[in-house]
Design a protein around this motif. Structure first.
Motif, mmCIF file in Angstrom:
data_model
loop_
_atom_site.group_PDB
_atom_site.id
_atom_site.type_symbol
_atom_site.label_atom_id
_atom_site.label_comp_id
_atom_site.label_asym_id
_atom_site.label_seq_id
_atom_site.Cartn_x
_atom_site.Cartn_y
_atom_site.Cartn_z
ATOM 1 N N PHE A 1 2.063 5.662 7.245
ATOM 2 C CA PHE A 1 0.838 6.105 6.596
ATOM 3 C C PHE A 1 0.382 7.461 7.143
ATOM 4 C CE2 PHE A 1 0.854 1.505 6.081
ATOM 5 C CZ PHE A 1 0.538 1.377 4.730
ATOM 6 N N GLY A 2 -0.230 8.238 6.267
ATOM 7 C CA GLY A 2 -0.622 9.593 6.650
ATOM 8 C C GLY A 2 -1.893 9.675 7.465
ATOM 9 N N SER A 3 -2.733 8.648 7.429
ATOM 10 C CA SER A 3 -3.988 8.649 8.179
ATOM 11 C C SER A 3 -4.271 7.245 8.681
ATOM 12 C CB SER A 3 -5.143 9.120 7.292
ATOM 13 O OG SER A 3 -6.381 8.974 7.953
ATOM 14 N N VAL A 4 -4.188 7.060 9.998
ATOM 15 C CA VAL A 4 -4.441 5.760 10.615
ATOM 16 C C VAL A 4 -5.437 5.965 11.752
ATOM 17 C CG1 VAL A 4 -3.460 3.756 11.782
ATOM 18 C CG2 VAL A 4 -2.095 5.008 10.086
ATOM 19 N N THR A 5 -6.534 5.237 11.710
ATOM 20 C CA THR A 5 -7.542 5.282 12.764
ATOM 21 C C THR A 5 -7.623 3.901 13.399
ATOM 22 O OG1 THR A 5 -8.814 6.929 11.529
ATOM 23 C CG2 THR A 5 -9.948 5.785 13.316
ATOM 24 N N VAL A 6 -7.432 3.826 14.715
ATOM 25 C CA VAL A 6 -7.424 2.555 15.438
ATOM 26 C C VAL A 6 -8.638 2.519 16.359
ATOM 27 C CG1 VAL A 6 -6.137 1.029 16.971
ATOM 28 C CG2 VAL A 6 -4.905 2.479 15.342
ATOM 29 N N LEU A 7 -9.537 1.578 16.124
ATOM 30 C CA LEU A 7 -10.780 1.454 16.874
ATOM 31 C C LEU A 7 -10.728 0.222 17.772
ATOM 32 C CD1 LEU A 7 -13.293 2.150 13.952
ATOM 33 C CD2 LEU A 7 -12.334 3.792 15.579
ATOM 34 N N ASN A 8 -11.051 0.393 19.043
ATOM 35 C CA ASN A 8 -11.046 -0.698 20.002
ATOM 36 C C ASN A 8 -12.289 -0.640 20.868
ATOM 37 O OD1 ASN A 8 -7.786 0.382 20.203
ATOM 38 N ND2 ASN A 8 -8.218 -1.672 19.455
ATOM 39 N N GLY A 9 -12.538 -1.728 21.584
ATOM 40 C CA GLY A 9 -13.597 -1.778 22.579
ATOM 41 C C GLY A 9 -12.991 -2.076 23.926
ATOM 42 N N VAL B 1 -18.339 6.502 12.079
ATOM 43 C CA VAL B 1 -17.075 6.990 11.514
ATOM 44 C C VAL B 1 -17.283 7.347 10.051
ATOM 45 C CG1 VAL B 1 -14.639 6.464 11.097
ATOM 46 C CG2 VAL B 1 -15.803 5.501 13.085
ATOM 47 N N THR B 2 -16.795 8.509 9.657
ATOM 48 C CA THR B 2 -16.962 8.980 8.283
ATOM 49 C C THR B 2 -15.618 9.277 7.648
ATOM 50 O OG1 THR B 2 -19.114 9.949 8.769
ATOM 51 C CG2 THR B 2 -17.980 10.768 6.825
ATOM 52 N N TYR B 3 -15.448 8.822 6.424
ATOM 53 C CA TYR B 3 -14.258 9.148 5.645
ATOM 54 C C TYR B 3 -14.658 10.003 4.463
ATOM 55 C CZ TYR B 3 -10.650 8.715 2.102
ATOM 56 O OH TYR B 3 -9.737 8.994 1.130
ATOM 57 N N VAL B 4 -14.040 11.151 4.335
ATOM 58 C CA VAL B 4 -14.232 12.019 3.174
ATOM 59 C C VAL B 4 -12.864 12.236 2.549
ATOM 60 C CG1 VAL B 4 -15.018 14.259 2.337
ATOM 61 C CG2 VAL B 4 -16.206 13.152 4.245
ATOM 62 N N PRO B 5 -12.682 11.891 1.270
ATOM 63 C CA PRO B 5 -11.371 12.042 0.638
ATOM 64 C C PRO B 5 -10.821 13.455 0.809
ATOM 65 C CG PRO B 5 -12.850 10.826 -0.794
ATOM 66 C CD PRO B 5 -13.686 11.324 0.357
ATOM 67 N N GLY B 6 -9.537 13.522 1.148
ATOM 68 C CA GLY B 6 -8.884 14.815 1.319
ATOM 69 C C GLY B 6 -8.952 15.348 2.722
ATOM 70 N N GLN B 7 -9.713 14.688 3.621
ATOM 71 C CA GLN B 7 -9.805 15.104 5.010
ATOM 72 C C GLN B 7 -9.282 13.974 5.880
ATOM 73 O OE1 GLN B 7 -13.679 16.492 6.125
ATOM 74 N NE2 GLN B 7 -13.963 17.660 4.237
ATOM 75 N N HIS B 8 -8.231 14.224 6.659
ATOM 76 C CA HIS B 8 -7.620 13.181 7.473
ATOM 77 C C HIS B 8 -7.420 13.692 8.887
ATOM 78 C CE1 HIS B 8 -6.898 10.978 3.779
ATOM 79 N NE2 HIS B 8 -6.227 12.006 3.297
ATOM 80 N N PRO B 9 -7.503 12.821 9.894
ATOM 81 C CA PRO B 9 -7.984 11.449 9.787
ATOM 82 C C PRO B 9 -9.491 11.405 9.720
ATOM 83 C CG PRO B 9 -7.404 11.934 12.031
ATOM 84 C CD PRO B 9 -7.057 13.170 11.225
ATOM 85 N N LEU C 1 0.812 -1.210 0.000
ATOM 86 C CA LEU C 1 0.000 0.000 0.000
ATOM 87 C C LEU C 1 0.844 1.258 0.000
ATOM 88 C CD1 LEU C 1 -2.637 -1.066 2.686
ATOM 89 C CD2 LEU C 1 -2.818 -1.280 0.195
ATOM 90 N N GLY C 2 0.381 2.289 -0.726
ATOM 91 C CA GLY C 2 1.030 3.587 -0.698
ATOM 92 C C GLY C 2 0.779 4.286 0.623
ATOM 93 N N SER C 3 1.683 5.164 1.017
ATOM 94 C CA SER C 3 1.594 5.810 2.327
ATOM 95 C C SER C 3 0.413 6.768 2.440
ATOM 96 C CB SER C 3 2.900 6.562 2.626
ATOM 97 O OG SER C 3 3.150 7.545 1.634
ATOM 98 N N SER C 4 -0.209 7.123 1.317
ATOM 99 C CA SER C 4 -1.376 8.007 1.367
ATOM 100 C C SER C 4 -2.679 7.244 1.574
ATOM 101 C CB SER C 4 -1.476 8.832 0.081
ATOM 102 O OG SER C 4 -1.647 7.992 -1.044
ATOM 103 N N THR C 5 -2.631 5.911 1.611
ATOM 104 C CA THR C 5 -3.832 5.103 1.807
ATOM 105 C C THR C 5 -4.355 5.265 3.234
ATOM 106 O OG1 THR C 5 -2.974 3.437 0.272
ATOM 107 C CG2 THR C 5 -4.799 2.774 1.688
ATOM 108 N N PRO C 6 -5.609 5.670 3.430
ATOM 109 C CA PRO C 6 -6.163 5.706 4.788
ATOM 110 C C PRO C 6 -6.276 4.287 5.349
ATOM 111 C CG PRO C 6 -7.489 7.025 3.276
ATOM 112 C CD PRO C 6 -6.551 6.216 2.435
ATOM 113 N N ILE C 7 -5.858 4.115 6.592
ATOM 114 C CA ILE C 7 -5.870 2.811 7.248
ATOM 115 C C ILE C 7 -6.830 2.852 8.438
ATOM 116 C CG2 ILE C 7 -4.498 1.028 8.397
ATOM 117 C CD1 ILE C 7 -3.650 1.481 5.511
ATOM 118 N N VAL C 8 -7.672 1.843 8.557
ATOM 119 C CA VAL C 8 -8.514 1.651 9.736
ATOM 120 C C VAL C 8 -8.176 0.289 10.325
ATOM 121 C CG1 VAL C 8 -10.854 1.375 10.634
ATOM 122 C CG2 VAL C 8 -10.400 3.066 8.848
#
Length: 306
Positions: A228-236, A289-297, A190-197
């Motif tokens: 990566f430029g955008s990483v969101t980590v979700l836990n319970g 959780v919402t992802y909109v391209p160009g807005q990080h994270p 994956l490229g470093s610009s790929t958003p990761i969840v």
């Protein structure tokens, strides 16, 4: 280890209870209020919901019927506009694998109007049999049938990790060498610009190690995502909203749909809070959780059932 004082925790809980859309730029958080039945603006992107710690089978002062509150959550999901693309369940579907609990959860979540639901186990889902029942239900299509998984959705790479199979013996989350090696290989193309969840049950940061609210080898896993430029980590697992931003990684723990737990270090031990049901409703809910391209994270909204 991050030190979380009680005042800071209560401020966080107060914000979460109002239903807040969170966004972050350069590590600075901003927020705005949202209506209960509205997802964030996703005209150019998409949204999804996180449901966690449903604990079907639990009966206590805070909640005599965890299945009923899960149904309320599904009703809330179905009221979101625009409709979320998928649902992530971050573990503890059941309360100690009570008989029939998995069936009850599956039947209720069938009613969620999403394209698909994805799951990782909590320790309550694997305590009795080391994960045999859970993996028989949800292991198909995961890596080697062991529960780890990843998928791509509209340019975002989503990874589900399993960190509870050793929890009973060690009292904290653990991923293990095989899973960490797989994660490195999964992310490598994956490229470093790929958003990761990333979603898992036990937090991937040291919330409160004394109570087992951490994953022992999380840092080894997170080394793979720091480029990566955008990483969101979700836990319970901890049944309350806490957040931490570390470079480009935003950590977010979710409320339970069943019962709250005490703030880190505010009680002798973790566990269901013995409070009236009406009071507990202010501390249980869902995450959108919402992802909109160009807005990080990603923008993260928590809403309660109270």
């Amino acid at each position: 280890m991050d030190r979380i004082d009680r005042r800071g925790f209560l401020e966080c809980m107060a914000w979460a209870g109002t239903g807040v859309l969170w966004a972050s730029s350069g590590g600075v958080l901003s927020s705005r209020l949202v209506t209960e039945a509205s997802a964030a603006d996703a005209a150019a992107g998409f949204s999804f919901v996180q449901v966690s710690d449903t604990h079907v089978g639990f009966k206590g002062e805070a909640n005599p019927d965890a299945a009923a509150t899960l149904q309320q959550v599904v009703d809330r999901v179905n009221a979101l506009r625009p409709a979320p693309a998928f649902l992530l369940h971050t573990g503890d579907q059941t309360h100690g694998q009570k008989p029939g609990a998995f069936d009850t959860v599956a039947e209720i979540l069938k009613g969620a109007k999403v394209e698909r639901a994805f799951y990782v186990p909590g320790e309550h889902d694997v305590f009795l049999d080391g994960g045999k029942e859970y993996l028989a239900r949800y292991g198909q299509g995961t890596v080697g049938g062991r529960g780890w998984q990843s998928f791509d959705y509209k340019g975002t790479h989503v990874v589900g990790l399993v960190n509870v199979l050793k929890y009973k013996g060690e009292g904290m989350g653990s991923l293990g060498d095989d899973q960490i090696a797989w994660l490195e290989k999964d992310l490598a193309p994956l490229g470093s610009s790929t958003p990761i969840v990333i979603f898992s049950h036990v937090p991937l940061w040291a919330v409160y190690p004394k109570w087992g609210w951490t994953t022992e080898d999380a840092e080894r896993a997170l080394a793979s995502v720091r480029r990566f430029g955008s990483v969101t980590v979700l836990n319970g697992h901890i049944h309350q909203v806490l957040r931490k931003v570390e470079g480009t990684i935003a950590f977010h723990t979710a409320m339970s749909t069943a019962f709250p737990q005490p703030a880190p270090g505010s009680a002798p031990s973790p566990g269901p809070m013995k409070i009236p049901e009406a009071e507990a409703r202010r501390m249980i809910g869902i995450t959108d959780v919402t992802y909109v391209p160009g807005q990080h994270p990603l923008a993260v909204v928590d809403s309660t059932l109270g």
